[in-house]
Design a protein around this motif. Structure first.
Motif, mmCIF file in Angstrom:
data_model
loop_
_atom_site.group_PDB
_atom_site.id
_atom_site.type_symbol
_atom_site.label_atom_id
_atom_site.label_comp_id
_atom_site.label_asym_id
_atom_site.label_seq_id
_atom_site.Cartn_x
_atom_site.Cartn_y
_atom_site.Cartn_z
ATOM 1 N N GLU A 149 36.865 63.156 -1.204
ATOM 2 C CA GLU A 149 36.605 62.102 -2.184
ATOM 3 C C GLU A 149 37.873 61.377 -2.625
ATOM 4 O O GLU A 149 37.804 60.390 -3.370
ATOM 5 N N GLU A 150 39.043 61.850 -2.170
ATOM 6 C CA GLU A 150 40.314 61.242 -2.575
ATOM 7 C C GLU A 150 40.846 60.218 -1.582
ATOM 8 O O GLU A 150 41.723 59.425 -1.913
ATOM 9 N N VAL A 151 40.345 60.237 -0.352
ATOM 10 C CA VAL A 151 40.841 59.316 0.671
ATOM 11 C C VAL A 151 39.685 58.539 1.293
ATOM 12 O O VAL A 151 38.552 59.012 1.335
ATOM 13 N N PHE A 152 40.031 57.330 1.775
ATOM 14 C CA PHE A 152 39.016 56.443 2.332
ATOM 15 C C PHE A 152 39.563 55.758 3.570
ATOM 16 O O PHE A 152 40.771 55.585 3.722
ATOM 17 N N LEU A 153 38.655 55.346 4.429
ATOM 18 C CA LEU A 153 39.049 54.571 5.599
ATOM 19 C C LEU A 153 39.050 53.096 5.225
ATOM 20 O O LEU A 153 38.103 52.605 4.612
ATOM 21 N N TYR A 154 40.122 52.412 5.578
ATOM 22 C CA TYR A 154 40.277 50.989 5.246
ATOM 23 C C TYR A 154 40.273 50.141 6.509
ATOM 24 O O TYR A 154 40.834 50.532 7.548
ATOM 25 N N GLU A 155 39.671 48.983 6.396
ATOM 26 C CA GLU A 155 39.731 47.917 7.397
ATOM 27 C C GLU A 155 40.791 46.939 6.901
ATOM 28 O O GLU A 155 40.644 46.366 5.820
ATOM 29 N N ILE A 156 41.865 46.753 7.671
ATOM 30 C CA ILE A 156 42.984 45.930 7.210
ATOM 31 C C ILE A 156 43.313 44.873 8.260
ATOM 32 O O ILE A 156 43.514 45.175 9.436
ATOM 33 N N GLY A 157 43.396 43.626 7.805
ATOM 34 C CA GLY A 157 43.788 42.545 8.694
ATOM 35 C C GLY A 157 42.636 41.996 9.510
ATOM 36 O O GLY A 157 41.468 42.294 9.276
#
Length: 631
Positions: A590-598
């Protein structure tokens, strides 16, 4: 109370009518036809508020709302929408706005065009000494024959609320008949779930609507169960919540939400006007009657990064520590003299940490919480949009009311929106104990609506004349905000897609500009060629159908992931977290997430149920990074 503020927002100071005098009951005048008995909580709360103000013996200070001059409202609207370079001194080169306009729907373009025309006419009347653009030139991009309305119909006129032939064909449908609704239709609504379409512009949906729904606000006694169970359909590319996007993209969301809301109101034939408050002198320290921005600045010195006023957090905590099953919680007021004394003591001792919270009774804490909300120098829903929130009650259908509220929440300043979210979540927790505390959704809405909406103001005598309609309407808006709060904090997919399109268009323009410059400098061209070769060599490391995910905060900092039809964002995060290491501190899921960047987005935090192959196809040039939120 302990603040000089009254919680009143008006254009001029005038003696208001006695709060205890209720208007004559008229069932037909209320959109939801809430009966008189169910309104008792509202009137009692209003009575308590006026009694509190009367006993405060403080000088009343009001927020003055400025009446805009002709064209001023539209000019301000265009500035808010980020389209100020369509007029004025910068009108000679509206290229940046043309990129923005190219991403708008037909109804959104019509809303913009309507405001530009008004500003243009005003400028010509005032003989402004700068170029006034021809609206036809600005909007020639609308004539793209490839663009289609969502369901293939021709776009309606902005002045037309619904297609005339459609209305005649199904004129008996309760969606557009006032005050007529069969009981069995209501029963159907209570047991069904209604999908909310977030992929198509709300205004486009309204423009092309068919008279085939039954969610018109109808007669009869309202109950919690009569509100439809609006449902968000699953989106394989992921649901985007407020807070998931980077600031630069949220700025675009704001502009698009303002234009979309205006377009929706135009289509429905409802007036949408932003109010504008003149600046007034406010307290620069303390707790009650202090601007939200000042409060947060104070609090962040104590607790860095806090987004919710510490006093609000503590009051909610104090109420919850005494259990939420107390009968009449929020409805039963605290002892007035004691609440006043506590207020003064909190002002003196809260930040020193010497206030004794053990002396605060639960009902007193609830009264302090409501007082804190009322005493904000400007309303939590803001002077600009308070009337728009109130006017949601006049939109034809519940679905359209919900859509408008969704857009209005997107328009709130971040601090106001964050505080509203915490408040609504707290109210829902109280409702969860309704079997014991007797505080249903209706009861809570009746009690809280006066604290958020009763600013007898903006100089409107019609509010006094139709006080019952306003009471019932704002209570229903309050119900909507509580019941559908999770949906209201969702950014519609069509707006996210418009942001993606804007980013893609801007990048295309930047690449074109850079290419022109590089043609003039051989050295720059050689450098570009070298960089391209490097990029190709890096791409060769990642096979087709595979993405490389970076995780700089985890023990496994990089991993190639094979995309499959069923692979979700949560699967990738779980795979990284399963890698054990004694070097990097262990982080929980619950502390980390996957990000879509750019690519075509600045930065977007993905929800767990995002299907990665579908998202990759939407944004193949993105990078994928796992990290804690807000880093």
């Amino acid at each position: 109370m302990c603040s000089r503020r009254s919680g009143q927002y008006t254009m001029h100071h005038e003696n208001s009518k006695k709060a205890t005098e209720r208007p004559a009951f008229d069932r037909s005048s209320s959109q939801d036809s809430l009966d008189e008995l169910s309104m008792d909580d509202y009137w009692k709360e209003l009575e308590n508020i006026h009694e509190t103000r009367k006993n405060s013996h403080e000088e009343e200070e009001v927020v003055v709302v400025k009446e805009p001059d002709e064209g001023e409202l539209e000019e301000e609207w265009l500035k808010e929408a980020g389209l100020s370079n369509l007029f004025g001194e910068s009108a000679e080169d509206p290229v940046e706005s043309m990129v923005f306009l190219s991403t708008l729907t037909r109804t959104q373009k019509a809303a913009v065009q309507k405001r530009v025309e008004t500003v243009t006419q005003t400028m010509r009347k005032k003989n402004k000494q700068h170029q006034v653009p021809d609206v036809r030139d600005i909007f020639r991009i609308q004539n793209d024959p490839k663009e289609k309305v969502s369901d293939g119909n021709e776009p309606p006129s902005v002045k037309t609320s619904i297609n005339k032939n459609e209305t005649e064909e199904e004129g008996k449908d309760p969606e557009f008949s006032l005050g007529i609704c069969e009981k069995n239709l209501l029963e159907d609504v209570t047991v069904s779930e209604t999908d909310i379409n977030l992929e198509i512009s709300f205004a486009e949906q309204a423009a092309n609507i068919k008279d085939d729904s039954i969610d018109k606000l109808c007669g009869g006694k309202e109950d919690d169960t009569l509100l439809p169970n609006f449902r968000l359909p699953k989106d394989k590319t992921g649901t985007t919540k407020i807070g998931d996007l980077a600031p630069q993209d949220m700025k675009k969301v704001y502009s698009l939400a303002l234009i979309e809301l205006t377009a929706l109101y135009d289509i429905l034939g409802t007036e949408f006007k932003q109010q504008k408050a003149l600046k007034i002198k406010t307290k620069d320290s303390g707790l009650f009657g202090v601007p939200l921005s000042v409060l947060l600045e104070q609090d962040q010195k104590k607790v860095p990064g806090t987004k919710i006023p510490l006093i609000l957090q503590k009051l909610i905590s104090q109420i919850e520590e005494a259990r939420l099953d107390t009968e009449g919680l929020l409805r039963i007021p605290g002892v007035a003299a004691r609440v006043k004394s506590l207020c003064q003591e909190l002002e003196a001792k809260f930040y020193e940490g010497t206030f004794n919270w053990e002396t605060v009774k639960q009902h007193d804490a609830a009264s302090l919480l409501k007082l804190f909300i009322r005493e904000l120098p400007q309303p939590l829903l803001t002077v600009e949009y308070l009337k728009a929130f109130q006017d949601v009650q006049y939109l034809p259908t519940r679905k359209q009311q919900l859509q408008a509220l969704n857009l209005l929440v997107l328009l709130l300043p971040e601090a106001n929106r964050d505080m509203l979210k915490v408040l609504l979540e707290f109210l829902q927790r109280i409702i969860d104990y309704r079997d014991k505390n007797k505080m249903t959704l209706n009861n809570i809405a009746m009690v809280m609506a006066p604290n958020l909406f009763t600013f007898h103001g903006f100089g409107s005598k019609s509010i006094e004349q139709n006080e019952f309609v306003m009471a019932a309407g704002t209570a229903n808006v309050m119900r909507f905000m509580i019941k559908y709060q999770k949906l209201l904090w969702t950014i519609p997919k069509f707006i996210v897609n418009q942001v993606r399109k804007q980013n893609a268009e801007s990048q295309r323009k930047e690449r074109k500009d850079k290419a022109m410059k590089k043609l003039l400098k051989k050295m720059a061209y050689d450098r570009e060629k070298h960089e391209k070769q490097d990029k190709n060599s890096n791409d060769a490391d990642v096979p087709q159908g595979v993405i490389r995910v970076q995780a700089p905060h985890l023990s496994k900092v990089s991993m190639a992931i094979q995309l499959t039809e069923e692979l979700k964002a949560s699967d990738i995060v779980a795979r990284f977290l399963s890698q054990k290491s004694g070097v990097v501190p262990t982080l929980q899921k619950e502390e980390v997430f996957l990000y879509e960047i750019g690519g075509n987005i600045g930065e977007r935090c993905l929800d767990d149920d995002t299907y990665m192959k579908d998202l990759y196809q939407l944004n193949p040039n993105a990078e994928w990074v796992i990290k804690p939120k807000n880093i």
